[in-house]
Motif scaffolding. Structure first.
Motif, short mmCIF file in Angstrom:
data_model
loop_
_atom_site.label_atom_id
_atom_site.label_comp_id
_atom_site.label_asym_id
_atom_site.label_seq_id
_atom_site.Cartn_x
_atom_site.Cartn_y
_atom_site.Cartn_z
N ILE A 180 8.10 9.32 -19.84
CA ILE A 180 8.45 10.58 -19.19
C ILE A 180 7.95 10.49 -17.76
N ARG A 181 8.82 10.69 -16.81
CA ARG A 181 8.33 10.61 -15.44
C ARG A 181 8.97 11.62 -14.53
N SER A 182 8.25 11.92 -13.50
CA SER A 182 8.75 12.86 -12.52
C SER A 182 8.46 12.23 -11.16
N TYR A 183 9.32 12.52 -10.21
CA TYR A 183 9.17 11.92 -8.89
C TYR A 183 9.55 12.95 -7.86
N THR A 184 8.63 13.24 -6.97
CA THR A 184 8.93 14.19 -5.90
C THR A 184 8.62 13.50 -4.58
N THR A 185 9.56 13.60 -3.66
CA THR A 185 9.35 12.93 -2.39
C THR A 185 9.99 13.73 -1.27
N GLN A 186 9.39 13.60 -0.09
CA GLN A 186 9.93 14.29 1.08
C GLN A 186 9.99 13.33 2.25
N TYR A 187 11.04 13.47 3.06
CA TYR A 187 11.18 12.66 4.27
C TYR A 187 11.50 13.60 5.42
N LYS A 188 10.74 13.46 6.49
CA LYS A 188 10.91 14.36 7.63
C LYS A 188 10.94 13.56 8.93
N ASN A 201 13.68 15.58 -5.82
CA ASN A 201 12.90 15.56 -7.06
C ASN A 201 13.76 15.01 -8.18
N ARG A 202 13.11 14.21 -9.00
CA ARG A 202 13.83 13.66 -10.14
C ARG A 202 12.92 13.68 -11.35
N SER A 203 13.45 14.15 -12.46
CA SER A 203 12.70 14.11 -13.72
C SER A 203 13.51 13.28 -14.69
N GLU A 204 12.82 12.42 -15.42
CA GLU A 204 13.55 11.46 -16.22
C GLU A 204 12.83 11.17 -17.53
N THR A 256 18.04 1.11 -25.04
CA THR A 256 17.40 1.99 -24.07
C THR A 256 18.31 3.18 -23.81
N LEU A 257 17.73 4.37 -23.90
CA LEU A 257 18.49 5.58 -23.64
C LEU A 257 17.73 6.40 -22.60
N GLY A 258 18.45 7.01 -21.68
CA GLY A 258 17.78 7.79 -20.65
C GLY A 258 18.55 9.03 -20.27
N LEU A 259 17.81 10.02 -19.81
CA LEU A 259 18.38 11.29 -19.37
C LEU A 259 17.62 11.71 -18.12
N GLY A 260 18.32 12.29 -17.17
CA GLY A 260 17.59 12.72 -15.98
C GLY A 260 18.30 13.83 -15.23
N ARG A 261 17.53 14.41 -14.32
CA ARG A 261 18.06 15.49 -13.50
C ARG A 261 17.44 15.37 -12.12
#
Lengths: 765, 212
Positions: free
Chosen positions: A359-367, A391-394, A408-413
């Motif tokens: 289970i992972r989450s990824y949040t990133t910002q570029y400015k 942001n991505r949750s997977e 392997t099975l995956g789902l994300g948003r």
């Protein structure tokens, strides 16, 4: 191991009397094997100033004077072993060399999103490990990638690259498995990424959208950062270079049984350089960049493991330039700032031997921020900003069904938010996706992958990306791999959101998301004289997508000689380009983005390496690349393309043999590398020759394509040399020169001439 | 450099032909084969100020001369230039019989004008379309030579003149002195010669026939 020690002990005790009668010189015989008991060839066996190496059976013999000697055994890829021997000794010596971490860890994750041995993966993968990066003395990612076969660097709003003839916007770049954001005109500037904390770089060629979605069309580059080994470590590496460049990096951390942390700090600054003295602006302006990369991981139980990776980056640069406006000229000061940060919490749960949940989450910002001030009165001339949040949750489930099957099975948003000077308002996008992959090894000879991914997005049409790959080991020395896959690249922000009118010429460009409402608005304002394409008939813009084939043969005749050949073909459809949609009352066009071009890139890549001995290793690579826009080729075949002959000033037909393909692609490119390691004095030298053949720069005879010799830039060769020397214990020194012949190139501003460098590394383990 | 010299010589050569053809025109003899003529550096509002209304240069193909503005209401002019916009003397632009269409081919090999398919300037656009790639030019944008207007080779303007004669025109350059776009002097924007100066070659059939 124990038995070996007993044997040595036995020899020492029971053969002692023999030594009393022995003559001064004696022969020592022995054998070197790896941890599997396989004999090792070309192991360097050094005693004082004498040496030999082991033969194909791992055997060696030395003639030594009576007495106590230290014998050192070394081989690239193995840990050095030292033995103290009292000569004479009658029994042969057996030495077991342990493989170094890198060799054992030739495990890749990017190709399948599961840890697989490089040998078992049926798609073309290149692995660059930290040792190779260290040998080169590289600072930033572009310097490492530049030396790889088939990768060409490009300069377009930052340093990007070309893979299999496809540019940056079609190459997904991952940091520890998560996509790095922040692209300008499609280019993700590789100079944002320090290489000092990289454990390994994995390069997958061919589309991998079946696992990663958008951008993984030409391939994927995954940067895997270092983790701490047992105990505490601290390393400081500092380097200085020509052009006032200095780089300091610190890698530190510790690992206990359950807990591990790693911290990377880096500061890079440069005074930049100027290749055009006639302007006041610098080709590369002075800059200062900081990277902080903390990582934590905690094994809560044997089955549950959590980790938190993060990255913070900030960079500032200053430049100046002159502009002419209404017959007046101003000097403008430019101040630019660029930042990104990301956090990636990750949890891994092993239910039993068979099920792994991630289970992972990824949040990133570029400015980015840019401010332009007039130098005479300090007044604001222009300002620009860009701000992107992603942001991505997977969720990923790996099911090890049996030795033969892994599912392997995956789902994300994903959630994405963009705000910028050139875009109206705040823009929010959502996307959902699911993917499945089946890895099947029916027997030892076959490895098969079947996979696919479905992506839906709020701003463009849904996509399905398939992948099939097969590897077949014919025998011990020959392996064939074939893969077929679909890739896609989502329309970028400007293609969706741009709302721009050229202040000088007066044309307008509108992103496909806004076209209906903006045309309506322009019509209501009475600024449209003709509609060429009714916005109501425009279909929703589609992602650019490709199908691609890769076919490779790999041979390894023995441990020393390896060679591979890869044939590739990418067919990209629906390439997005602008076309006029309406004519304004000022007789200028309103443009929007459409899917129309079809492009093919194809070629052959060849790699070979030969390890002559423990000290010498040579390798070489070559890529032949053919790229074409099918519409242009069709027009040439139909005799619809002409050019003006610059000598006769006459118009003539362009023939297919004149066609130079897509711009910025070199038909021929290659490299040749020699690595030498001196065991006696503990230093190594890495010499690399990088060649890039001529490439098309752009049209200058009006027909919009590359067909004349004046439309090509000359090719060039780079020679880079790096030297590493181990000093007393914890210190290591490095030095060298990049671009030895001091090349500069009008079409490649990243070539700054000769660059010297020197550095010192202190490592506490 | 060599290319540039050769090109210069060829321009001089063709210019001599133009002079000769001007002399021949006095005969008005129909037996004389038609000559390719070249118009050099016809200004197209080179000093335009932003926001100001466009100023056109009116050109008469039959005489090969630039007319005064006062002739703009006559049928005498055939082409009018301002920036990248080219008007013909017909429709909303003028009182003449002018019309135009674009054909693809090699100027010298186009032995006759199409019998139909011509359009006139109107509210919904000009007979010679504006915009990069639509009409007679491509705009290079960010590709080298950057920000340049380059005539599309092989794109020939087929016209009826203000007087109703058939003519063919090929635009050669949009820059003063017809520079070589592949030369370093052109690539460097600071040394590039001024824009909005047309050099074009043309041929008029004065007897009303579509054959050149």
């Amino acid at each position: 191991m124990m038995t070996d020690m007993y044997r040595v002990g036995f020899i020492l005790i029971f053969q002692l009397p023999l030594m009393l009668w022995a003559q001064d010189w004696h022969t020592l015989e022995g054998r070197v094997v790896d941890s599997n008991g396989e004999p090792l060839h070309y192991v360097n066996v050094m005693v004082d100033s004498m040496g030999t190496s082991s033969n194909t059976n791992g055997n060696f013999s030395l003639t030594l004077k009576q007495g106590v000697h230290q014998i050192k055994f070394s081989l690239i890829g193995y840990q050095i072993e030292t033995k103290t021997i009292n000569i004479p000794t009658k029994a042969p010596l057996l030495i077991v060399l342990q493989q170094t971490a890198q060799q054992l860890e030739d495990v890749v994750v990017t190709a399948t999103r599961t840890n697989r041995k490089l040998d078992d993966v049926p798609v073309p993968v290149t692995v660059i490990n930290d040792e190779q990066i260290q040998r080169m003395g590289a600072l930033r990612l572009n310097e490492v990638l530049q030396e790889q076969t088939g990768l060409q660097m490009t300069s377009d709003h930052g340093t990007g690259l070309m893979m299999q003839g496809l540019p940056s916007e079609f190459i997904l770049i991952l940091l520890d498995g998560e996509p790095i954001i922040g692209r300008t005109a499609g280019t993700l500037d590789l100079e944002r990424l320090s290489v000092d904390n990289i454990k390994q770089i994995e390069i997958i060629r061919g589309p991998s959208s079946s696992l990663y979605g958008s951008e993984a069309l030409a391939g994927v580059i995954n940067i895997i950062t270092k983790e701490s080994d047992e105990g505490f470590h601290l390393g400081v590496r500092s380097r200085v270079r020509s052009f006032g460049t200095s780089d300091v990096g610190i890698n530190t951390g510790f690992k206990t049984e359950k807990f591990s942390t790693h911290l990377f700090l880096n500061r890079l600054s440069s005074k930049g350089y100027d290749l055009n003295e006639s302007t006041i602006s610098q080709t590369v302006p002075p800059f200062e960049a900081y990277t902080i990369n903390p990582k934590f991981s905690w094994d809560i139980t044997d089955a549950i493991k959590v980790s938190l990776n993060s990255r913070f980056y900030t960079e500032q640069q200053e430049n100046q330039f002159e502009i002419n406006q209404n017959a007046e000229s101003f000097n403008i000061s430019e101040k630019g700032k660029r930042e990104d940060w990301s956090i990636m919490p990750n949890a891994e749960i092993l239910f039993n031997d068979r099920h792994r949940l991630n289970i992972r989450s990824y949040t990133t910002q570029y400015k980015t921020e840019m401010v332009l001030n007039r130098q005479n009165d300090g007044s604001l001339h222009d300002a620009d900003f860009f701000n992107q949040l992603f942001n991505r949750s997977e969720l990923q489930h790996d099911w090890y069904i049996s030795d033969q099957h892994i599912l392997t099975l995956g789902l994300g948003r994903t959630y994405e938010k963009v705000e910028a000077t050139r875009f109206d308002g705040l823009n929010i996008f959502h996307a959902n996706y699911g993917f499945a992959q089946h890895q099947w090894s029916p027997d030892e000879r076959f490895n098969i992958i079947l996979g696919g991914r479905f992506d839906t997005h709020s701003a463009y049409a849904s996509r399905f990306s398939p992948k099939i790959a097969l590897a077949y080991s014919a025998n011990k020395w020959l392996k064939a791999k074939a893969s077929f896959g679909g890739g896609y690249k989502a329309p970028d922000f400007r293609q969706l959101l741009l709302n721009f009118t050229n202040p000088v010429i007066g044309y307008t460009v509108i992103g496909s998301n806004l076209i209906r409402e903006r045309i309506e608005q322009l019509q209501n304002e009475g600024r449209i004289s003709a509609i060429l394409i009714a916005p109501s008939t425009m279909e929703q813009i589609q992602a650019e997508h490709s199908i691609a084939f890769n076919l490779s043969l790999e041979t390894s005749f023995n441990d020393r000689f390896m060679s591979s050949i890869n044939l590739f073909r990418n067919e990209i459809n629906n390439m997005i380009d602008t076309a006029p949609i309406a004519i304004k009352t000022n007789n200028q066009n309103v443009f929007s983005y459409f899917n129309f071009d079809e492009v093919v890139t194809q070629g052959i890549e060849f790699n070979s390496s030969y390890r002559h001995s423990a000290s010498w290793e040579i390798s070489g690579g070559y890529q032949y690349l053919d790229s074409r826009n099918l519409e242009d080729v069709e027009a040439i075949k139909n005799e619809q393309v002409f050019r003006r002959n610059t000598t006769t000033n006459q118009t003539e037909l362009v023939r297919l043999t004149d066609y130079g393909g897509l711009p910025n692609r070199s038909k021929h490119s290659g490299n040749f590398k020699v690595f030498y390691k001196n065991m006696m004095y503990d230093f190594d030298v890495a010499l690399r020759w990088i060649y890039r053949g001529r490439w098309g720069t752009g049209d200058n005879n009006g027909n919009g394509l590359i067909d004349a010799s004046s439309e090509f830039a000359d090719g060039y060769s780079l020679i880079n040399i790096a030297l590493n020397k181990q000093l007393y214990g914890q210190f290591r020194m490095e030095g060298g020169v990049n671009n030895l012949t001091g090349i500069t190139h009008p079409f490649d501003p990243s070539l700054a001439g000769r660059i010297w460098f020197i550095g010192l590394n202190w490592q506490l383990n | 450099m060599i290319n540039f010299k050769k090109q210069f010589l060829s321009i001089v050569g063709i210019s001599c032909l133009v002079v000769m053809s001007c002399e021949n025109e006095a005969d008005q003899s129909p037996e004389v084969p038609l000559e390719v003529q070249i118009a050099n550096d016809i200004p197209a509002d080179p000093n335009a100020e932003r926001g100001a209304p466009p100023s056109f240069t009116f050109y008469d193909l039959e005489s090969g001369t630039v007319l005064t503005k006062s002739d703009s209401n006559s049928v005498q002019w055939d082409l009018a230039f301002s920036g990248t916009t080219i008007l013909i003397n017909g429709g909303t632009s003028g009182p003449g019989l002018g019309s135009a269409q674009l054909v693809e081919g090699i100027f010298d090999n186009l032995a006759s004008a199409p019998a139909d398919g011509y359009s006139v300037d109107g509210q919904n656009g000009f007979a010679i379309p504006t915009g990069s790639g639509n009409g007679w030019y491509n705009y290079t944008g960010g590709s080298v030579p950057i920000n340049a207007i380059l005539p599309i080779p092989g794109r020939v303007l087929m016209l009826t003149t203000g007087d109703g004669n058939y003519a063919k025109v090929e635009i050669l350059s949009y820059y003063e002195g017809n520079p070589d776009p592949s030369s370093q002097a052109f690539i460097d924007q600071s040394s590039r010669s001024a824009a909005r100066y047309y050099t074009f070659k043309f041929m008029v059939q004065p007897n009303g026939s579509i054959n050149f």
